[in-house]
Motif scaffolding. Structure first.
Motif, PDB file in Angstrom:
ATOM      1  N   THR A  31     -53.580 -11.468 -20.721  1.00 42.49           N
ATOM      2  CA  THR A  31     -52.429 -11.490 -19.816  1.00 42.49           C
ATOM      3  C   THR A  31     -51.108 -11.477 -20.567  1.00 42.49           C
ATOM      4  OG1 THR A  31     -52.464 -13.910 -19.718  1.00 42.49           O
ATOM      5  CG2 THR A  31     -53.734 -12.713 -18.048  1.00 42.49           C
ATOM      6  N   ASP A  44     -36.597 -22.986 -18.454  1.00 46.51           N
ATOM      7  CA  ASP A  44     -36.606 -22.298 -17.157  1.00 46.51           C
ATOM      8  C   ASP A  44     -35.249 -22.408 -16.470  1.00 46.51           C
ATOM      9  OD1 ASP A  44     -37.771 -20.745 -15.142  1.00 46.51           O
ATOM     10  OD2 ASP A  44     -38.309 -22.520 -13.962  1.00 46.51           O
ATOM     11  N   GLN A  88     -40.248  -9.123 -12.984  1.00 43.76           N
ATOM     12  CA  GLN A  88     -41.112  -9.847 -12.048  1.00 43.76           C
ATOM     13  C   GLN A  88     -42.558  -9.752 -12.540  1.00 43.76           C
ATOM     14  OE1 GLN A  88     -41.858  -7.948  -8.266  1.00 43.76           O
ATOM     15  NE2 GLN A  88     -41.760  -9.903  -7.166  1.00 43.76           N
ATOM     16  N   LYS A  89     -43.083 -10.856 -13.035  1.00 43.12           N
ATOM     17  CA  LYS A  89     -44.412 -10.858 -13.647  1.00 43.12           C
ATOM     18  C   LYS A  89     -45.501 -10.958 -12.584  1.00 43.12           C
ATOM     19  CE  LYS A  89     -42.013 -13.053 -17.424  1.00 43.12           C
ATOM     20  NZ  LYS A  89     -41.663 -14.301 -18.114  1.00 43.12           N
ATOM     21  N   TRP A  90     -46.585 -10.210 -12.802  1.00 42.66           N
ATOM     22  CA  TRP A  90     -47.681 -10.225 -11.841  1.00 42.66           C
ATOM     23  C   TRP A  90     -48.412 -11.564 -11.838  1.00 42.66           C
ATOM     24  CZ3 TRP A  90     -50.690  -4.901 -12.183  1.00 42.66           C
ATOM     25  CH2 TRP A  90     -49.784  -3.861 -11.930  1.00 42.66           C
ATOM     26  N   ASN A  91     -48.462 -12.229 -12.964  1.00 42.69           N
ATOM     27  CA  ASN A  91     -49.153 -13.509 -13.075  1.00 42.69           C
ATOM     28  C   ASN A  91     -48.298 -14.609 -12.430  1.00 42.69           C
ATOM     29  OD1 ASN A  91     -50.299 -15.994 -14.018  1.00 42.69           O
ATOM     30  ND2 ASN A  91     -51.264 -14.883 -15.706  1.00 42.69           N
ATOM     31  N   ASP A  92     -48.817 -15.217 -11.379  1.00 39.37           N
ATOM     32  CA  ASP A  92     -48.048 -16.228 -10.648  1.00 39.37           C
ATOM     33  C   ASP A  92     -47.786 -17.484 -11.472  1.00 39.37           C
ATOM     34  OD1 ASP A  92     -47.937 -14.598  -8.421  1.00 39.37           O
ATOM     35  OD2 ASP A  92     -49.748 -15.446  -7.514  1.00 39.37           O
ATOM     36  N   ASN A  93     -48.541 -17.674 -12.551  1.00 41.12           N
ATOM     37  CA  ASN A  93     -48.333 -18.848 -13.399  1.00 41.12           C
ATOM     38  C   ASN A  93     -47.213 -18.644 -14.412  1.00 41.12           C
ATOM     39  OD1 ASN A  93     -50.478 -20.367 -12.234  1.00 41.12           O
ATOM     40  ND2 ASN A  93     -51.952 -19.163 -13.433  1.00 41.12           N
ATOM     41  N   TYR A  94     -46.712 -17.419 -14.509  1.00 40.61           N
ATOM     42  CA  TYR A  94     -45.630 -17.128 -15.446  1.00 40.61           C
ATOM     43  C   TYR A  94     -44.292 -17.127 -14.711  1.00 40.61           C
ATOM     44  CZ  TYR A  94     -49.284 -15.552 -18.683  1.00 40.61           C
ATOM     45  OH  TYR A  94     -50.381 -15.484 -19.502  1.00 40.61           O
ATOM     46  N   LYS A  95     -43.264 -17.499 -15.438  1.00 36.44           N
ATOM     47  CA  LYS A  95     -41.921 -17.567 -14.858  1.00 36.44           C
ATOM     48  C   LYS A  95     -41.202 -16.234 -15.069  1.00 36.44           C
ATOM     49  CE  LYS A  95     -41.927 -22.414 -16.248  1.00 36.44           C
ATOM     50  NZ  LYS A  95     -41.413 -23.391 -17.238  1.00 36.44           N
ATOM     51  N   ASP A  96     -40.608 -15.707 -14.007  1.00 35.22           N
ATOM     52  CA  ASP A  96     -39.907 -14.427 -14.093  1.00 35.22           C
ATOM     53  C   ASP A  96     -38.719 -14.517 -15.054  1.00 35.22           C
ATOM     54  OD1 ASP A  96     -41.701 -13.505 -12.270  1.00 35.22           O
ATOM     55  OD2 ASP A  96     -40.293 -13.349 -10.601  1.00 35.22           O
TER      56      ASP A  96
END
Length: 376
Positions: free
Chosen positions: A262, A362, A310-318
């Motif tokens: 990922t 963040d 905008q990252k596809w992985n919801d656990n990652y911060k844009d």
């Protein structure tokens, strides 16, 4: 003795007078370049807060171009400080001009993807640059057509800049454009791009870009894949310029067992970092240029450029960036004055892997930057 020989050869090629017919057959050569310095105040840098920022050397660049009949040469050599990668070739290609509309380029040539050469107006480019999808050059062959209304480019790239030729060598960090690095390498990449432009008073340009290639893993010796697509539009009216782009990309490496897929390593300027392997990118840039009469300054362009990863992985911060500023021009001297805001942006905050999973802060951070250069 060797130095005198070189001077004599230069004299024969470029200075010694020849007849008109003979002169027509000589290569045409132009030598440009620039020297730039940079002031930087970053709010997350404690040393900058104590000292009031730093002012120092940015880059010395050389830009030779040449032509002989229908043969072309174009190159951009850059000399950064050692900490930022030192010497690097931004691009360099040999070409053939079939006619005023069509040419072919072979070598390290710009990848035809997205708004050319950049979707921004500022010194920091757009956010797509930092994931290898803007102002990047790779090793291959490219065909370019430039017509009255239609422009298109088709390209095949064997690989990114290759500086280390051993069988298991990782990609060198000393490069201008961001490329996949670490245990993966970009290979066998196809690119296609089409623009349609129209208008007289209001000039508009719409386009689509596509990219597909392989990722060779040094550990497994297997090939993964990667792709990217983009829709983009440009509008120019008098001094106004508007650039908008939507991009999606995904990388599927064939890593060794136990290694995640990922995140991907990318590198440039001597410093690799992690990037989300799958994301969408949205960017909007607005600028306005007008003449001024402030001493030596003759034109001023003001702008605001916004980008969102905008990252596809919801656990990652844009990741976000927004750059407001201006470009002052005084003859050959250009000065960028930028107030750059970043969130989970490696170069605009303390989170070096912000383009990957995101950083611990963040939060938004600011960098005030002045870049002044003499271009010749």
């Amino acid at each position: 003795m060797k130095s005198y020989t070189l001077i004599f050869i230069f004299y024969l090629l470029f200075v010694f007078p020849v007849s008109g017919n003979e002169r027509k057959t000589l290569p045409q050569f132009h030598f440009g370049g620039a020297l730039r310095f940079n002031y930087n105040f970053s709010d997350w840098n404690r040393g900058h807060r104590d000292r009031g920022g730093d002012f120092g050397y940015d880059v010395f660049l050389l830009h030779p171009t040449a032509s002989y009949k229908k043969l072309l040469l174009d190159a951009d050599f850059r000399f950064y400080s050692t900490a930022f990668g030192g010497f690097m070739l931004k691009y360099g290609w040999i070409g053939y001009q079939f006619n005023p509309q069509n040419r072919i380029e072979v070598g390290l040539t710009r990848v035809p993807f997205g708004i050319q050469p950049s979707g921004a107006h500022n010194f920091f480019f757009q956010i797509a640059y930092y994931v290898g999808l803007e102002d990047d050059s790779d090793m291959g062959v490219k065909f370019v057509h430039t017509g009255e209304h239609w422009e298109y480019a088709l390209a095949f790239f064997k690989n990114a800049e290759e500086l280390l030729f051993s069988a298991d060598a990782e990609v060198s960090d000393d490069r201008y454009g961001y490329d996949v690095a670490g245990r993966n390498k970009e290979i066998n990449q196809l690119n296609g791009q089409v623009f349609y432009k129209w208008g007289e008073n209001v000039i508009q340009k719409s386009g689509v870009s596509a990219e597909f290639g392989q990722l060779y893993n040094l550990d497994t010796r297997n090939n993964g894949t990667h792709f990217a697509f983009a829709l983009h539009h440009e509008l120019y009216w008098k001094g106004l310029s508007l650039k908008a782009q939507a991009t999606t990309y995904a990388l599927y490496p064939k890593n060794a067992p136990g290694e995640g897929r990922t995140l991907i390593t990318m590198t440039a300027y001597g410093a690799p970092y992690l990037v989300a392997a799958k994301a969408n990118i949205y960017s909007l840039s607005l600028g306005y240029k007008f003449p001024i009469h402030w001493g030596p300054f003759k034109s001023l362009q003001i702008y605001n450029d916004f980008g969102w990863l905008q990252k596809w992985n919801d656990n990652y911060k844009d990741s976000f960036q927004n750059v407001s500023g201006c470009l002052l021009t005084a003859g050959p001297v250009q000065t960028y004055i930028d107030y750059a805001l970043g969130k989970n942006q490696a170069w605009l905050g303390p989170d070096w892997n912000g383009f990957g999973p995101g950083g611990g802060s963040d939060s938004w951070h600011a960098r005030f930057n002045i870049n002044i250069g003499y271009y010749f």
